[in-house]
Design a protein around this motif. Structure first.
Motif, PDB file in Angstrom:
ATOM      1  N   ARG A  48       0.896  -1.286  -0.035  1.00  0.00           N
ATOM      2  CA  ARG A  48       0.050   0.039   0.066  1.00  0.00           C
ATOM      3  C   ARG A  48       0.930   1.172  -0.065  1.00  0.00           C
ATOM      4  O   ARG A  48       1.923   1.287   0.674  1.00  0.00           O
ATOM      5  N   THR A  49       0.588   2.426  -0.649  1.00  0.00           N
ATOM      6  CA  THR A  49       1.112   3.579  -0.755  1.00  0.00           C
ATOM      7  C   THR A  49       1.291   4.154   0.485  1.00  0.00           C
ATOM      8  O   THR A  49       0.184   3.996   1.561  1.00  0.00           O
ATOM      9  N   PRO A  50       2.421   4.623   1.081  1.00  0.00           N
ATOM     10  CA  PRO A  50       2.435   5.244   2.479  1.00  0.00           C
ATOM     11  C   PRO A  50       1.474   6.632   2.532  1.00  0.00           C
ATOM     12  O   PRO A  50       1.153   6.900   3.639  1.00  0.00           O
ATOM     13  N   VAL A  51       1.342   7.278   1.337  1.00  0.00           N
ATOM     14  CA  VAL A  51       0.675   8.773   1.712  1.00  0.00           C
ATOM     15  C   VAL A  51      -1.140   8.341   1.774  1.00  0.00           C
ATOM     16  O   VAL A  51      -1.647   8.810   2.660  1.00  0.00           O
ATOM     17  N   VAL A  70       7.993  -5.811  -2.136  1.00  0.00           N
ATOM     18  CA  VAL A  70       7.627  -6.492  -1.164  1.00  0.00           C
ATOM     19  C   VAL A  70       8.771  -6.496  -0.215  1.00  0.00           C
ATOM     20  O   VAL A  70      10.004  -6.325  -0.617  1.00  0.00           O
ATOM     21  N   GLU A  71       8.547  -7.076   0.999  1.00  0.00           N
ATOM     22  CA  GLU A  71       9.630  -7.122   1.618  1.00  0.00           C
ATOM     23  C   GLU A  71       9.974  -8.633   2.035  1.00  0.00           C
ATOM     24  O   GLU A  71       9.170  -9.492   2.450  1.00  0.00           O
ATOM     25  N   ILE A  72      11.186  -8.937   1.410  1.00  0.00           N
ATOM     26  CA  ILE A  72      11.733 -10.485   1.257  1.00  0.00           C
ATOM     27  C   ILE A  72      12.748 -10.582   2.623  1.00  0.00           C
ATOM     28  O   ILE A  72      13.911  -9.928   2.452  1.00  0.00           O
ATOM     29  N   ASP A  73      12.572 -11.528   3.786  1.00  0.00           N
ATOM     30  CA  ASP A  73      13.374 -11.531   4.620  1.00  0.00           C
ATOM     31  C   ASP A  73      13.850 -10.383   5.354  1.00  0.00           C
ATOM     32  O   ASP A  73      14.920 -10.242   5.647  1.00  0.00           O
ATOM     33  N   GLY A  74      13.143  -9.408   5.326  1.00  0.00           N
ATOM     34  CA  GLY A  74      13.413  -7.975   5.977  1.00  0.00           C
ATOM     35  C   GLY A  74      14.110  -6.957   5.186  1.00  0.00           C
ATOM     36  O   GLY A  74      14.347  -5.766   5.502  1.00  0.00           O
ATOM     37  N   VAL A  75      14.139  -7.369   3.602  1.00  0.00           N
ATOM     38  CA  VAL A  75      14.737  -6.497   2.798  1.00  0.00           C
ATOM     39  C   VAL A  75      13.728  -6.047   1.775  1.00  0.00           C
ATOM     40  O   VAL A  75      13.041  -7.108   1.255  1.00  0.00           O
ATOM     41  N   PRO A  93       5.636  -4.153   2.544  1.00  0.00           N
ATOM     42  CA  PRO A  93       6.593  -3.147   3.155  1.00  0.00           C
ATOM     43  C   PRO A  93       5.881  -2.403   4.050  1.00  0.00           C
ATOM     44  O   PRO A  93       4.711  -2.069   3.879  1.00  0.00           O
ATOM     45  N   ALA A  94       6.548  -1.882   5.071  1.00  0.00           N
ATOM     46  CA  ALA A  94       5.880  -1.147   6.027  1.00  0.00           C
ATOM     47  C   ALA A  94       5.772   0.197   5.534  1.00  0.00           C
ATOM     48  O   ALA A  94       6.473   0.949   4.733  1.00  0.00           O
ATOM     49  N   ALA A  95       4.631   0.780   5.931  1.00  0.00           N
ATOM     50  CA  ALA A  95       4.344   2.132   5.223  1.00  0.00           C
ATOM     51  C   ALA A  95       5.271   3.150   5.354  1.00  0.00           C
ATOM     52  O   ALA A  95       5.837   3.233   6.515  1.00  0.00           O
ATOM     53  N   GLY A  96       5.657   3.908   4.524  1.00  0.00           N
ATOM     54  CA  GLY A  96       6.339   5.087   4.815  1.00  0.00           C
ATOM     55  C   GLY A  96       7.973   4.698   4.479  1.00  0.00           C
ATOM     56  O   GLY A  96       8.844   5.620   4.453  1.00  0.00           O
ATOM     57  N   ARG A  97       8.202   3.605   4.488  1.00  0.00           N
ATOM     58  CA  ARG A  97       9.654   3.135   4.083  1.00  0.00           C
ATOM     59  C   ARG A  97       9.918   2.825   2.640  1.00  0.00           C
ATOM     60  O   ARG A  97      11.229   2.803   2.318  1.00  0.00           O
ATOM     61  N   ASP A  98       8.961   2.868   1.729  1.00  0.00           N
ATOM     62  CA  ASP A  98       9.420   2.353   0.452  1.00  0.00           C
ATOM     63  C   ASP A  98       9.622   3.632  -0.469  1.00  0.00           C
ATOM     64  O   ASP A  98       9.973   3.536  -1.603  1.00  0.00           O
ATOM     65  N   GLY A  99       9.104   4.718   0.066  1.00  0.00           N
ATOM     66  CA  GLY A  99       9.372   6.145  -0.497  1.00  0.00           C
ATOM     67  C   GLY A  99       8.618   6.296  -1.528  1.00  0.00           C
ATOM     68  O   GLY A  99       8.669   7.369  -2.672  1.00  0.00           O
ATOM     69  N   ASP A 100       7.308   5.618  -1.931  1.00  0.00           N
ATOM     70  CA  ASP A 100       6.392   6.019  -3.039  1.00  0.00           C
ATOM     71  C   ASP A 100       5.109   6.418  -2.465  1.00  0.00           C
ATOM     72  O   ASP A 100       4.789   6.269  -1.444  1.00  0.00           O
TER      73      ASP A 100
END
Length: 101
Positions: A48-51, A70-75, A93-100
């Motif tokens: 989901r987008t962070p905004v 997606v977050e694979i094994d923490g990355v 991915p945790a919201a706000g960390r993927d920069g989109d």
């Protein structure tokens, strides 16, 4: 997360391995394209987008759009650029960390 897929596998044969997506066990074809395998298993959205929180899933399938993050094994990685491997732990991915947005 949806579980019914609108996609079908072109080659349903082959060895399958267990992976986890957001706590759900899935049996995917080993060595298959991760984005395609998740779509065939009925997984959407991938993130989901962070905004706005808008759902996102693979769009280009060639590494250009980043909608399949997606977050694979923490990355955080692009699912369309990864192969399925046994024991993968996959999450949104945790919201706000993927920069989109």
């Amino acid at each position: 997360m949806k579980t019914a897929s609108t996609f079908r596998e072109l080659e349903p044969e082959g060895a399958r391995v267990r992976v986890r997506f957001s706590g759900q066990d899935l049996m995917l074809r080993e060595g298959g394209n991760l984005a395609a395998e998740l779509l065939a298993a009925g997984v959407t959205p991938f993130r989901r987008t962070p905004v706005s929180g808008a759902p996102r899933a693979p769009f280009c399938m060639m590494g250009a759009c980043f909608d399949c993050l997606v977050e694979i094994d923490g990355v955080t990685r692009q699912a369309c650029m990864c192969e399925v491997g046994a024991g993968m732990e996959i999450a949104m991915p945790a919201a706000g960390r993927d920069g989109d947005a």
